[in-house]
Design an enzyme around this catalytic site. Structure first.
Site, short mmCIF file in Angstrom:
data_model
loop_
_atom_site.label_atom_id
_atom_site.label_comp_id
_atom_site.label_asym_id
_atom_site.label_seq_id
_atom_site.Cartn_x
_atom_site.Cartn_y
_atom_site.Cartn_z
N SER A 253 0.82 -1.22 0.00
CA SER A 253 0.00 0.00 0.00
C SER A 253 0.85 1.27 0.00
O SER A 253 0.32 2.36 -0.21
CB SER A 253 -0.95 0.01 1.20
N LYS B 142 -6.32 5.02 8.14
CA LYS B 142 -5.15 5.78 7.69
C LYS B 142 -5.45 7.28 7.65
O LYS B 142 -4.65 8.10 8.12
CB LYS B 142 -4.72 5.28 6.31
#
EC number: 3.4.21.53
Length: 824
Positions: free
Chosen positions: A663, A706
């Site tokens: 990611s 996040k």
């Protein structure tokens, strides 16, 4: 002068605040509280595929159609399986009872008898009463005057016959002037003189001829005595047989009336055969019942143990009693060990040895579930591999065999009993997670043959009106079951929004009801604390806040370290080759996002991109793959007309644990492009997303955590209005952000951008146009890619300079190589 990106272009890439969260309008519920909602009828929602598979698997009767219920923890698969099976079992017939009885022909092979449900204990009661009746009848008969007279008459007749033989012998001896004397050693012959026995002294004074004459007559009498003894023994044997026959006839006559009702009541051939064998064995062993109870000292009682244990043969061991079962039995075995599943034989200590008999046979879960359903957790079953092996064998054979596990495994067996197998007809329901299912399917050849129905529970369902109402029905049913207060429609809306967040998709709701039910209980607790009779939205939000507070200690400590500079993270300004990446940390069930500084250094060389984490064994395979993709992207973008003499090092600063996942691959590529171009990156923008070799941004997981993690850091260090997060455009549908983040976005203090390509992302980070190919296949001047391309051209030129390739080599080594080349 750099070509900057128009503000309008960048603003179009921002995600509108309306798309940052799926909102549920409380007005969608046509009632005020869940007290007015419809109760949940099927026991589960959002699992149409699983429901259809379950109904099929439970209804089909053919062998091999056992079920494996598969799904992640918390989806309600265990609760639903037990509920559905219990509902179906009520409409099924109750199976037979099973009893083990003594095998009078082969004692080591106990017999299994079946009776209609509830009749097993009745049969046992009949047999117990029969045993007591036999004792009374036999004792009464053999202690009665009639029996005693008949016995004495019989014995007297035989004694008279024996006495006749003795009289004849005595007459013969008297004719020969001898008298007979019976001694323990035998029959002694004594000569008579004038009617008186001759003494040994007198016999010794006789002449030799007289002594020989007396001895001759003595031998003749002894021969007659031997024949008489033989005749008497025959008479005694006949007498014993006659008495035994009389005793058996007396016993048969005494108990005949006790057995006739059983013959009339039980018409089953096996049961009648057992009753007949029982009767004959009682007659044969009638002496066991003639013993009168008396006081015994401890030593005598020990010696009588074996005799008393013989009474056990006349008992009935009911191993399966379905008298209290309504419909088919449903057994949920929490500890599916070998003995718990297949039964066992217990033992008693007798005179220092371990003994057993059929009365000590104990049933297992398969016996109790026979004719119905057996539910087990697959993981628990596989922790007992021998049990799994025998279960497969049992299902194939369609019969339950109770065996000694030690004997099966080659150890010394403590019992020689081999109980008769019981026919098996059961539906086995295994419950497990997908990993267990895949492992069995791949490694066990028998698995598909025996478990042909896969009941797969999904982790999510559609976020639609029908499921909203079904969700409300679930809340009502669960609340009534647990005694919770009714939930207001506003609380239902809040619960469903949280369900969307758990599903990580605005179009879906989670089916992980374990987390939902925990939230129901905790929200009701806070409603009770506030004295509210109804649970409202604020109580649900309070419960969520309290859940987070109980688990976010590590999150807060790491944020404090960022605030005081221990962990170095910049959320303002610009830096070349430096960017904020985002990671998700998981502690138990609590996940939170954390920014990490990622730096890149580029320089001339041919070693390619060096992953510092990999070199230090702190990088997983997926993370390393992501970095290799970066090399493919750079080569495809900038090395079509020249070599790529690039060396670069990339690292996550201040990380000391394993890093895996891709990611951050786009984030690392941005840092590389910044380092190559010399154009700084805005530190107030964090990035997440993976990338392929074409530079296309790919979706990632944990997007909400996040974003919220970086927002929390920016808020702690001070929001500037220029901070935000870049996410893949595919992750917009996964956004379910907290209200404080959405408020900051609405106020222009925080931003969320969506991008499709690396070019779009680097323009947001630098404000400079990425640049496209011009008319001469070069990059447009004053763009970021043009700067990168020029840097790589300079590096290629420097790398091709012969001066850069001079290597100091020992002359002897050179001479040796040249000699090899010329064949010397």
């Amino acid at each position: 002068m750099w070509k900057t990106v128009d503000k309008d272009v960048l603003d179009k890439r921002k995600v509108p605040a309306a798309r940052l969260r799926a909102w549920i309008d409380p007005a969608v519920f046509p009632f005020e509280t869940t007290a007015e909602a419809e109760p949940l009828h099927d026991g589960i929602i959002g699992q149409d595929r699983a429901v259809r598979a379950m109904e099929f698997g439970l209804q089909v009767r053919q062998a091999g159609y056992n079920l494996f219920v598969m799904g992640p923890p918390g989806t309600g698969k265990t609760t639903y399986a037990r509920t559905k099976v219990a509902q179906l079992a009520q409409s099924k017939p109750t199976p037979a009872d099973w009893c083990y009885v003594y095998n009078f022909t082969r004692p080591d092979y106990p017999l299994a008898l079946s009776f209609p449900a509830g009749e097993g204990r009745v049969f046992k009661a009949y047999i117990d009463e029969l045993f007591r009746g036999i004792e009374r009848a036999i004792r009464t008969t053999f202690s009665g005057e009639e029996y005693e007279k008949q016995r004495q008459y019989t014995v007297q007749n035989f004694n008279n016959r024996a006495q006749e033989f003795w009289d004849k012998l005595e007459d013969k001896a008297e004719q020969l002037n001898f008298v007979l004397e019976r001694t323990p050693e035998g029959i002694a012959t004594i000569p008579l003189v004038s009617g008186e026995p001759m003494s040994n002294e007198a016999f010794s004074q006789l002449s030799k001829e007289e002594q020989e004459a007396w001895e001759k007559k003595s031998k003749q009498i002894e021969q007659e005595a031997a024949e008489t003894l033989r005749q008497v023994h025959l008479v005694e044997k006949e007498m014993a047989q006659a008495v035994s026959s009389m005793n058996k006839d007396s016993a048969r006559h005494a108990i005949y009336h006790l057995f006739q009702p059983l013959y009339n009541l039980y018409r089953d051939e096996q049961v009648q055969t057992y009753i007949k064998a029982y009767e004959e064995n009682v007659i044969e062993n009638h002496q066991l019942f003639r013993e009168q109870e008396k006081e015994e000292d401890p030593m005598e009682s020990l010696l009588e143990t074996d005799r008393k244990s013989m009474y056990h043969r006349y008992r009935v061991n009911v191993v399966v009693d379905n008298s209290e079962v309504d419909g088919a039995p449903v057994v949920f075995e929490t500890n599916p060990s070998y003995y718990n599943l297949f039964g066992r034989m217990e033992y008693r200590s007798t005179l220092g040895t371990m003994t057993t008999d059929f009365t000590m046979i104990k049933s297992g879960a398969l016996h109790l579930a026979n004719g119905g359903y057996l539910i087990m957790q697959a993981g628990e079953l596989l922790r007992n591999p021998y049990a799994w092996h025998v279960l497969k064998r049992t299902l194939k054979a369609a019969s339950i065999q109770i065996e000694n596990a030690a004997e099966e495994q080659g150890l010394i067996a403590a019992s020689g009993l081999k109980p008769e197998p019981i026919p098996l007809q059961v539906k086995v329901v295994l419950i497990g997670d997908p990993d267990v299912y895949r492992a069995l399917a791949e490694w066990d050849d028998d698995f598909y043959e025996l478990f042909q129905v896969n009941v797969e529970f999904d982790t999510e369902m559609k976020n639609e009106q029908a499921n909203h109402l079904a969700f409300a029905s679930f809340v009502r049913s669960y609340g009534e079951q647990e005694g919770l207060r009714p939930f207001h429609r506003s609380a239902l809306a809040e619960l469903i929004e949280h369900s969307v967040r758990l599903a990580e998709d605005q179009r879906k709701l989670t089916t992980g009801f374990q987390a939902v039910t925990r939230l129901l209980v905790e929200a009701e607790f806070w409603a009770e604390r506030e004295g509210s009779d109804i649970v409202y939205a604020q109580h649900v939000r309070r419960a969520l806040a309290e859940q987070e507070y109980r688990s976010n200690g590590m999150d807060e400590r790491m944020r404090e370290m960022i605030e005081d500079g221990t962990i170095m993270v910049d959320v303002d300004g610009e830096r070349v080759g430096q960017i904020n990446g985002l990671a998700v940390l998981q502690i138990g069930e609590y996940a939170f996002g954390q920014p990490h500084r990622i730096t890149a250094q580029t320089f001339i060389g041919r070693s390619g991109i060096i992953n510092i984490e990999r070199e230090t064994s702190l990088s997983g395979q997926i993370h390393h793959k992501g970095l290799l993709i970066l090399s493919g992207y750079l080569a495809g973008k900038f090395a079509q007309d020249k070599p790529l003499p690039l060396s670069a090092s990339i690292t996550f600063e201040q990380t000391y644990s394993m890093i895996d996942g891709d990611s951050a691959s786009s984030t690392e590529l941005y840092a590389l492009l910044s380092s190559l171009s010399g154009i700084p990156i805005r530190q107030g923008i964090a990035v997440t997303g993976s990338v392929n070799q074409w530079g296309e941004i790919q979706p990632i997981g944990g997007v909400n955590e996040k974003i919220e993690g970086f927002f929390a850091v920016c808020r702690a260090l001070g929001l500037t209005g220029g901070q935000g997060v870049i996410i893949p455009h595919q992750n917009v549908k996964n956004l379910m952000l907290r209200r404080e983040v959405i408020e900051a976005v609405e106020n222009g203090m925080f931003h969320i951008w969506q991008v499709r390509t690396i070019e779009e992302g680097i323009e947001i980070l630098t404000g400079i146009e990425a640049g496209v190919h011009g008319e001469k296949d070069g990059y447009l001047d004053d763009t970021l890619f043009a700067a990168v391309n020029k840097r790589l051209e300079r590096m290629a030129a420097a790398g091709s300079d012969p001066a850069d390739l001079v290597i100091d080599v020992d002359s002897d080594v050179v001479k040796q190589i040249m000699d090899q080349e010329t064949g010397k």
